[in-house]
Design a protein around this motif. Structure first.
Motif, mmCIF file in Angstrom:
data_model
loop_
_atom_site.group_PDB
_atom_site.id
_atom_site.type_symbol
_atom_site.label_atom_id
_atom_site.label_comp_id
_atom_site.label_asym_id
_atom_site.label_seq_id
_atom_site.Cartn_x
_atom_site.Cartn_y
_atom_site.Cartn_z
ATOM 1 N N ALA A 1 6.846 4.782 3.538
ATOM 2 C CA ALA A 1 7.683 4.516 4.710
ATOM 3 C C ALA A 1 9.004 3.869 4.284
ATOM 4 N N ASP A 2 8.939 2.906 3.362
ATOM 5 C CA ASP A 2 10.164 2.271 2.873
ATOM 6 C C ASP A 2 11.048 3.274 2.139
ATOM 7 N N ALA A 3 10.445 4.102 1.325
ATOM 8 C CA ALA A 3 11.195 5.072 0.535
ATOM 9 C C ALA A 3 11.811 6.159 1.407
ATOM 10 N N GLY B 1 24.314 6.461 -5.739
ATOM 11 C CA GLY B 1 23.670 7.692 -5.311
ATOM 12 C C GLY B 1 22.305 7.921 -5.919
ATOM 13 N N VAL B 2 21.813 6.924 -6.681
ATOM 14 C CA VAL B 2 20.515 7.023 -7.334
ATOM 15 C C VAL B 2 19.630 5.880 -6.832
ATOM 16 N N ALA B 3 18.426 6.206 -6.437
ATOM 17 C CA ALA B 3 17.445 5.182 -6.055
ATOM 18 C C ALA B 3 16.313 5.218 -7.062
ATOM 19 N N VAL B 4 15.984 4.054 -7.618
ATOM 20 C CA VAL B 4 14.842 3.930 -8.523
ATOM 21 C C VAL B 4 13.684 3.434 -7.664
ATOM 22 N N VAL B 5 12.652 4.263 -7.558
ATOM 23 C CA VAL B 5 11.573 4.019 -6.602
ATOM 24 C C VAL B 5 10.245 3.794 -7.318
ATOM 25 N N PRO B 6 9.682 2.579 -7.203
ATOM 26 C CA PRO B 6 8.336 2.334 -7.738
ATOM 27 C C PRO B 6 7.302 3.016 -6.837
ATOM 28 N N MET B 7 6.379 3.744 -7.453
ATOM 29 C CA MET B 7 5.373 4.501 -6.689
ATOM 30 C C MET B 7 4.065 3.747 -6.523
ATOM 31 N N GLY B 8 3.891 2.632 -7.231
ATOM 32 C CA GLY B 8 2.597 1.957 -7.183
ATOM 33 C C GLY B 8 1.565 2.676 -8.030
ATOM 34 N N GLY B 9 2.019 3.328 -9.081
ATOM 35 C CA GLY B 9 1.132 4.047 -9.994
ATOM 36 C C GLY B 9 1.413 5.538 -9.993
ATOM 37 N N VAL B 10 1.185 6.163 -11.134
ATOM 38 C CA VAL B 10 1.487 7.581 -11.302
ATOM 39 C C VAL B 10 0.629 8.475 -10.406
ATOM 40 N N THR B 11 -0.527 7.992 -10.007
ATOM 41 C CA THR B 11 -1.388 8.825 -9.158
ATOM 42 C C THR B 11 -0.802 9.051 -7.763
ATOM 43 N N ASN B 12 0.296 8.373 -7.462
ATOM 44 C CA ASN B 12 0.992 8.597 -6.190
ATOM 45 C C ASN B 12 2.139 9.589 -6.328
ATOM 46 N N ASP C 1 0.830 -1.198 0.000
ATOM 47 C CA ASP C 1 0.000 0.000 0.000
ATOM 48 C C ASP C 1 0.869 1.256 0.000
ATOM 49 N N LEU C 2 0.242 2.381 -0.278
ATOM 50 C CA LEU C 2 0.958 3.646 -0.397
ATOM 51 C C LEU C 2 1.708 3.981 0.884
ATOM 52 N N ARG C 3 1.077 3.807 2.020
ATOM 53 C CA ARG C 3 1.719 4.151 3.302
ATOM 54 C C ARG C 3 3.006 3.346 3.497
#
Length: 189
Positions: free
Chosen positions: A8-10, A43-54, A2-4
């Motif tokens: 939190a992980d990011a 120095g770069v983190a690629v972060v999945p957002m779980g969809g662009v709406t986030n 979930d988004l939360r």
């Protein structure tokens, strides 16, 4: 996730640059193409957002860092509104100058077009999925769809398959044929 939990992980990431992508398969593809091109993502983190709406949530989280990303062209209006809410009126070129690059349909579509459908079918066969692909292609909803569309849809039909194929397609890609949005993104990192 979930988004939360994702936020939190990011939040614990120490990277100075963050690349925001819709999902885990996009991260797999970016990391594979970067590796093949000899880019270090130190120095770069690629972060999945779980969809662009986030996007808004992740931009808020990383407001103190350099942020870039990929998005699907069909979502450009949303991306523009979110970025504009931060005080910038943006054209497509302006969005790209900020480090956000549009993929035509999505990143998998870009990779399929860059490789060509015959090569993607070879990869499907090498992965042991050709029989499943042929069965999928016989479905009435797929019969009138172009081969590239069938491949793109097939890749997304089973849990974990999209990430697996994102890596397989990216690993098979000649660095000189890197899709433009991904190439521009990596050049800015």
């Amino acid at each position: 996730m979930d988004l939360r939990s994702s936020l939190a992980d990011a939040a614990d990431l120490a990277a100075g640059t963050v690349v925001l992508v819709e999902g885990a398969s996009d991260r797999c593809a970016i990391e594979a193409v970067a590796r093949r091109q000899g880019h270090t993502l130190a120095g770069v983190a690629v972060v999945p957002m779980g969809g662009v709406t986030n996007l808004r949530h992740f931009l808020d989280l990383f407001a103190d860092r350099r942020v870039a990303g990929l998005y699907d062209a069909g979502e450009e209006g949303y991306v523009r509104r979110v970025l504009a809410s931060r005080g910038t009126d943006l054209s497509s070129a302006g969005i790209a100058r900020l480090g956000f690059h549009a993929c035509r349909a999505d990143l998998e579509d870009e990779l399929i077009r860059a490789l060509g459908t015959p090569r993607v079918e070879e990869l499907v066969e090498a992965a042991g999925d050709l029989r499943s692909l042929r069965r999928f292609q016989r479905q009435p909803a797929q019969q009138k769809r172009p081969l590239a569309g069938q491949l793109r849809r097939f890749i997304g039909t089973r849990s974990g398959r999209k990430s697996r194929y994102a890596t397989l397609l990216a690993d098979a890609l000649d660095p000189a044929r890197t899709p433009a949005p991904l190439d521009r993104l990596l050049a800015q990192l």
